[in-house]
Design an enzyme around this catalytic site. Structure first.
Site, PDB file in Angstrom:
ATOM      1  N   ASP A   1       5.262  13.655  13.724  1.00 54.09           N
ATOM      2  CA  ASP A   1       5.266  13.510  12.269  1.00 54.09           C
ATOM      3  C   ASP A   1       3.888  13.768  11.667  1.00 54.09           C
ATOM      4  OD1 ASP A   1       6.334  13.115   9.819  1.00 54.09           O
ATOM      5  OD2 ASP A   1       6.403  10.929   9.945  1.00 54.09           O
TER       6      ASP A   1
ATOM      7  N   LEU B   1       0.833  -1.209   0.000  1.00 51.91           N
ATOM      8  CA  LEU B   1       0.000   0.000   0.000  1.00 51.91           C
ATOM      9  C   LEU B   1       0.859   1.248   0.000  1.00 51.91           C
ATOM     10  CD1 LEU B   1      -2.644  -1.073   2.652  1.00 51.91           C
ATOM     11  CD2 LEU B   1      -3.012  -0.841   0.209  1.00 51.91           C
ATOM     12  N   GLY B   2       2.026   1.156   0.599  1.00 49.25           N
ATOM     13  CA  GLY B   2       2.879   2.329   0.682  1.00 49.25           C
ATOM     14  C   GLY B   2       4.125   1.998   1.464  1.00 49.25           C
ATOM     15  N   ALA B   3       5.020   2.961   1.525  1.00 46.05           N
ATOM     16  CA  ALA B   3       6.254   2.742   2.274  1.00 46.05           C
ATOM     17  C   ALA B   3       6.635   4.055   2.931  1.00 46.05           C
ATOM     18  CB  ALA B   3       7.355   2.287   1.341  1.00 46.05           C
ATOM     19  N   GLY B   4       7.181   3.957   4.098  1.00 39.54           N
ATOM     20  CA  GLY B   4       7.552   5.189   4.788  1.00 39.54           C
ATOM     21  C   GLY B   4       8.731   4.963   5.698  1.00 39.54           C
TER      22      GLY B   4
ATOM     23  N   GLY C   1       8.618   1.752   7.687  1.00 41.56           N
ATOM     24  CA  GLY C   1       8.549   0.469   6.998  1.00 41.56           C
ATOM     25  C   GLY C   1       7.381   0.426   6.035  1.00 41.56           C
TER      26      GLY C   1
END
Ligand SMILES: *[C@@H]1O[C@H](CO)[C@@H](O)[C@H](O)[C@H]1NC(C)=O
Ligand SMILES: *[C@@H]1O[C@H](CO)[C@@H](O)[C@H](O)[C@H]1NC(C)=O
Ligand SMILES: *[C@@H]1O[C@H](CO)[C@@H](O)[C@H](O)[C@H]1NC(C)=O
Ligand SMILES: *[C@@H]1O[C@H](CO)[C@@H](O)[C@H](O)[C@H]1NC(C)=O
Ligand SMILES: *[C@@H]1O[C@H](CO)[C@@H](O)[C@H](O)[C@H]1NC(C)=O
Ligand SMILES: *[C@@H]1O[C@H](CO)[C@@H](O)[C@H](O)[C@H]1NC(C)=O
Ligand SMILES: *[C@@H]1O[C@H](CO)[C@@H](O)[C@H](O)[C@H]1NC(C)=O
Ligand SMILES: *[C@@H]1O[C@H](CO)[C@@H](O)[C@H](O)[C@H]1NC(C)=O
Ligand SMILES: *[C@@H]1O[C@H](CO)[C@@H](O)[C@H](O)[C@H]1NC(C)=O
Ligand SMILES: *[C@@H]1O[C@H](CO)[C@@H](O)[C@H](O)[C@H]1NC(C)=O
Ligand SMILES: *[C@@H]1O[C@H](CO)[C@@H](O)[C@H](O)[C@H]1NC(C)=O
Ligand SMILES: *[C@@H]1O[C@H](CO)[C@@H](O)[C@H](O)[C@H]1NC(C)=O
Length: 835
Positions: free
Chosen positions: A614, A494-497, A500
């Site tokens: 954040d 779904l995504g990465a940040g 993780g």
């Protein structure tokens, strides 16, 4: 000639000054009146005040001279008898006597301190009002209590608390007693028999932390009589012991200025056991949990229909009875008897004997057969009896009435004719229970069958696990294998940040989830579980919910609820990957409010306060109704400090959300989140990145340009041009823009708390014009690279600054925002994107 007016003016001024400076101490000759020149006397810290207070809401002209704490009376001149009209005066006479006179000059109460050399009276900050002969105390309210004892006040054997017919008396033995009419002791608490001491002069005192203790020279240490349920807690709390008008002795606590008090201890747990609470002939019982007063039968009526506590009276007195008198039978009822009591006689007879003995006894008004195995029967010969009715009481009572007896319409005591219907009712209950049970079993087996048929891959164990634990709200612990299966081997990313990658998964119970594979976590298992517990105990409508976790070997995963609409940035900023799906103004404003509420909860309302560190559009997720949910809170603490060094060296362009203190050797507090939120808010309004620089912003950073436009009154230039004009509520936009400028002030102290932000957005609090946010080095696109070693120390301590004692806890921060990590700038962090 001009001298006289000037002089009198000066006098007037002086006396005016004097009147208002008066506090705490007064001299003889002082008089307190309703609406008089002196309306009150306050203690040095304004904690207590002496004034006339209204004592009857129905009759505002009935008042009493009282010492009160935030409006709560703690001493009343003359006690219950001190109620006077509003023309009354409370006089500190020149002879040193203190008097309360009513409107016709009648002396209602006096301290009897005339001609004892009293020169001064002081209302102390403890609530004690003291008359002194120079420094010698002649008289004090602490020595003459009415119904309340304050901390530091000593209650000794020679004193009484009084309220109506009730009183509190301390005995030489150290026993504390509650009495009705000074004679009937309905509550008595003695010292523990293991304490074998002949006390000399016991003294009862309430400590300010909420312990009611007994002191005596013979006692090695004070004996605690009662603990208030909130003892030792809270600041600015006044606790006091009060004999209430219902005959119960209670400890209350009251927060200064609130004017409200909360019960923290009561001597008599069962209010119906307070003698005389329902008045003469009244019957006390409980409806649900509340004690109520009633009459024993239709042969009686309330003395005062407006006040059931005044008791009952016979409609026809026994003497006036045209026929014979008879005994009305009351099941599960007893007439209260506190021995030794002169007004009752004890016999050892059975139920019918108990009835007959009273019927023939001329002075007997009622009788109770205890039926508790003692065989005792009490004949009540006093003209004051009070009853207690409860299904748990085995006793049967009788009361003498003029025949015929007229039982109350819905009899609480079923007679033998009811047995048939009762039997029938029991059958119905049995049948209903059986049918329900069978139905439940069928339903459950159906569910099992359905589950196992649909998910053959998942073992019975994990299905059970998910069903039971997920429903209970506690975080579920998953095995790594289980998560591997539910995400089909971490296929659908779904995504990465910074923390993780995030994958889509489906749990055994068909719940769609987002599984975050944490990276760079070298924390011990125990510490990880503690953080998980903190995060999962943080529930709010505007926070993404943590469903479970996995901690196995080196694997650390978090399982979150899945947010259908992904993250906010997709709806605000145009990217190459996908065209932006615009949100209308209403949705945006709701997202701004929701986000602010979520952060407020993190900062100010939850048990372990969390600084998010954040806040940015990528971390604000939208559910199917486009409600905002803040994600990734509490994660900053999980990252291993060693990792910071690596990420920090690559800081490049802080993407505009980091507060200046991140780069300025200053502690990070909840106000740093406020800064980030301010930037997000500006972006919600404008639909542009806050650090965007373009020709349309005169080559200035957007946030700075926006302030200039705001100064010129051109709000509409700031608002997203893609929104149609009539769609935007300009008033809301104006508020949002102003709030955002307050939030991005350079000085953390200038920024509002998140709770205030919510109120300003909602329009509950008015907003002052914000000063210019300074043009600082933060967020410049050119980027600053930071010397790693000097910066790491900056992040060593985070302090959540919120109101309340719990929020002052500071914690060791092991974290740094993921936006600091330079790599994934376009698709930073953890957005659990949409399907
Ligand atoms: C006490 O008196 C002062 C002025 O004399 C007044 O301003 C104040 O409201 C009074 N306080 C109370 C509780 O009546
Ligand atoms: C009263 O005020 C003094 C200082 O003015 C302070 O030290 C003291 O703690 C206060 N007392 C109460 C009960 O608030
Ligand atoms: C003052 O008290 C006396 C005696 O109780 C009573 O007769 C009188 O009516 C009272 N005056 C007022 C104004 O209440
Ligand atoms: C009060 O003080 C005066 C002088 O200060 C003294 O003569 C008198 O005895 C005192 N009275 C009492 C009751 O203490
Ligand atoms: C209460 O009693 C204690 C000890 O007996 C004493 O030190 C204290 O001054 C007394 N307090 C008051 C207000 O009289
Ligand atoms: C209260 O007690 C007194 C004597 O102590 C008695 O005369 C009076 O009748 C009692 N009151 C009631 C209501 O029983
Ligand atoms: C004191 O209370 C105890 C029960 O707590 C009781 O047994 C004792 O008789 C009481 N003593 C007196 C003098 O009332
Ligand atoms: C009396 O004290 C003993 C020992 O201190 C304790 O075990 C006991 O529970 C106490 N009894 C009561 C009724 O408080
Ligand atoms: C208390 O006093 C009584 C008689 O006055 C005496 O018999 C008893 O021993 C005393 N108890 C203690 C513990 O001193
Ligand atoms: C309990 O009593 C109160 C008033 O005394 C009444 O308003 C309420 O309806 C009663 N509740 C029940 C369940 O009877
Ligand atoms: C009860 O209250 C009503 C209205 O509040 C009043 O009219 C009536 O006189 C009162 N009854 C008694 C006995 O006080
Ligand atoms: C009253 O009682 C007497 C004796 O107990 C009995 O003979 C008489 O019939 C009764 N009268 C009535 C009206 O019940």
């Amino acid at each position: 000639m001009m001298m006289i007016p000037y002089f009198s003016l000066l006098l007037l001024l002086l006396s005016g000054l004097f009147c208002c400076l008066i506090s705490a101490s007064i001299s003889p000759g002082w008089t307190l009146r309703v609406g008089g020149p002196n309306t009150n006397l306050t203690s040095a810290n304004n904690t207590f005040s002496l004034s006339f207070i209204s004592v009857n809401s129905n009759n505002p002209s009935s008042v009493a001279a009282a010492i009160s704490y935030s409006g709560i009376p703690v001493w009343i001149a003359g006690g219950d008898d001190g109620v006077v009209d509003s023309n009354a005066a409370f006089e500190f006479r020149t002879d040193g006597n203190l008097r309360l006179v009513n409107g016709s000059g009648y002396v209602v109460w006096e301290s009897k301190t005339g001609n004892r050399g009293v020169t001064m009276a002081t209302l102390e900050d403890t609530g004690n009002f003291v008359l002194r002969n120079d420094s010698v105390m002649v008289w004090s309210t602490f020595d003459n209590p009415t119904d309340t004892i304050l901390p530091t006040q000593n209650f000794t054997m020679d004193k009484r608390l009084r309220s109506g017919s009730y009183s509190v008396v301390l005995l030489k033995s150290g026993n504390l007693t509650l009495r009705w009419n000074d004679t009937i002791v309905y509550w008595n608490q003695g010292l523990n028999s293991s304490i074998d001491a002949n006390l000399t002069a016991p003294s009862l005192s309430l400590q300010s932390i909420g312990l009611l203790s007994l002191y005596d020279l013979k006692l090695a240490q004070p004996v605690v009589v009662a603990y208030s349920s909130d003892y030792g807690e809270g600041t600015d709390v006044l606790r006091f012991l009060k004999l209430d008008s219902d005959g119960n002795l209670r400890i209350y606590s009251s927060v200064k200025g609130s004017g409200a008090s909360t019960e923290r201890w009561a001597a008599v747990l069962d209010q119906c056991q307070v003698f005389g609470w329902c008045g003469n002939m009244g019957i006390c019982s409980y409806n649900d949990t509340k004690p109520i007063c009633g009459c024993s039968s239709q042969n009686f009526e309330f003395v005062d229909p407006n006040d059931s506590r005044k008791g009952c009276k016979r409609k026809v007195e026994i003497e006036d009875c045209p026929g014979n008198s008879t005994m009305l039978q009351l099941e599960h009822t007893q007439f209260l008897t506190y021995l030794p009591e002169l007004s009752s006689q004890v016999f050892f007879v059975g139920i019918s004997g108990c009835r007959l003995n009273c019927l023939v006894g001329a002075s007997c008004v009622a009788s109770t057969s205890l039926a508790d195995g003692t065989g005792q029967c009490y004949l009540k010969v006093s003209d004051f009896v009070c009853g207690y009715q409860s299904p748990s009481l085995p006793s049967t009572s009788f009361v003498k009435v003029c025949s015929p007896e007229l039982p109350n319409s819905p009899p609480s005591s079923p007679s033998s004719t009811d047995t048939k219907t009762r039997g029938l009712r029991a059958w119905v209950v049995v049948v209903v229970v059986l049918v329900t049970l069978v139905g439940l079993v069928l339903l459950e087996s159906g569910l099992w069958w359905w589950c196992c048929r649909n998910s053959p891959n998942f073992g019975g164990f994990s299905a059970q696990y998910a069903l039971l634990e997920y429903a209970s709200g506690a975080p579920v612990q998953f095995s790594y294998k289980e998560l591997q299966r539910s995400t089909k081997g971490f296929k659908e990313k779904l995504g990465a940040g910074g923390f993780g990658a995030v994958y889509r998964g489906i749990l055994a119970n068909r719940t769609v989830v987002a599984v975050k594979q944490l990276e760079g976590i070298e924390q011990g298992e125990k510490q990880f579980r503690m953080e998980v517990a903190t995060i999962s105990s943080t529930h709010h409508l505007n926070l993404v919910r943590l469903i479970g976790f996995c901690s196995e070997g080196r694997h650390r995963l978090l399982v979150y609820e899945f947010m259908k609409n992904g993250s906010l940035d997709n709806f605000l900023f145009t990217t190459e990957e996908q065209p932006v799906r615009l949100l209308d103004w209403e949705a945006r404003f709701n997202i701004a409010l929701g986000t602010a509420r979520g952060i407020t909860y993190l900062h100010e309302e939850c048990r372990d306060c969390i600084v998010h560190c954040d806040i940015k559009p990528e971390n604000i997720l939208l559910d199917e109704n486009y409600s905002a949910k803040v994600s990734d809170f509490g994660l900053a603490k999980l990252i291993n400090p060693k990792d910071h060094r690596r990420t920090l060296t690559s800081v490049r362009g802080t993407r505009g959300y980091l507060a200046p203190e991140w780069l300025a050797n200053l502690p990070i507090t909840s106000k740093s989140d406020v800064y980030s939120y301010g930037m997000v808010l500006l972006e919600l309004v404008s639909g542009r990145r806050n650090f965007e620089v373009s020709a349309s912003t005169s080559h200035k950073k957007f946030s700075l340009w926006a302030y200039e436009e705001f100064e010129r009154g051109n709000i509409e230039n700031i608002v997203d041009r893609r929104l149609t004009e009539h769609d935007v509520d300009m008033e809301q936009a104006m508020r949002a823009v102003q709030v955002s400028f307050w939030c991005i002030q350079e000085q953390p102290s200038q920024r509002p708390m998140m709770g205030k932000v919510v109120q300003m957005l909602e329009g509950i609090t008015s907003i002052e014009k914000p000063p210019a946010p300074k043009a600082t080095t933060e967020g410049s696109v050119s980027g600053t690279s930071i010397n790693a070693s000097s910066s790491v120390s900056n992040f060593s301590t985070f302090a959540a600054s919120g109101p309340g004692p719990s929020s002052t806890s500071s914690f060791q921060a092991l974290g740094v925002p993921s936006s600091v990590s330079g790599r994934n700038i376009e698709r930073t962090s953890s957005s659990l994107l949409q399907n």
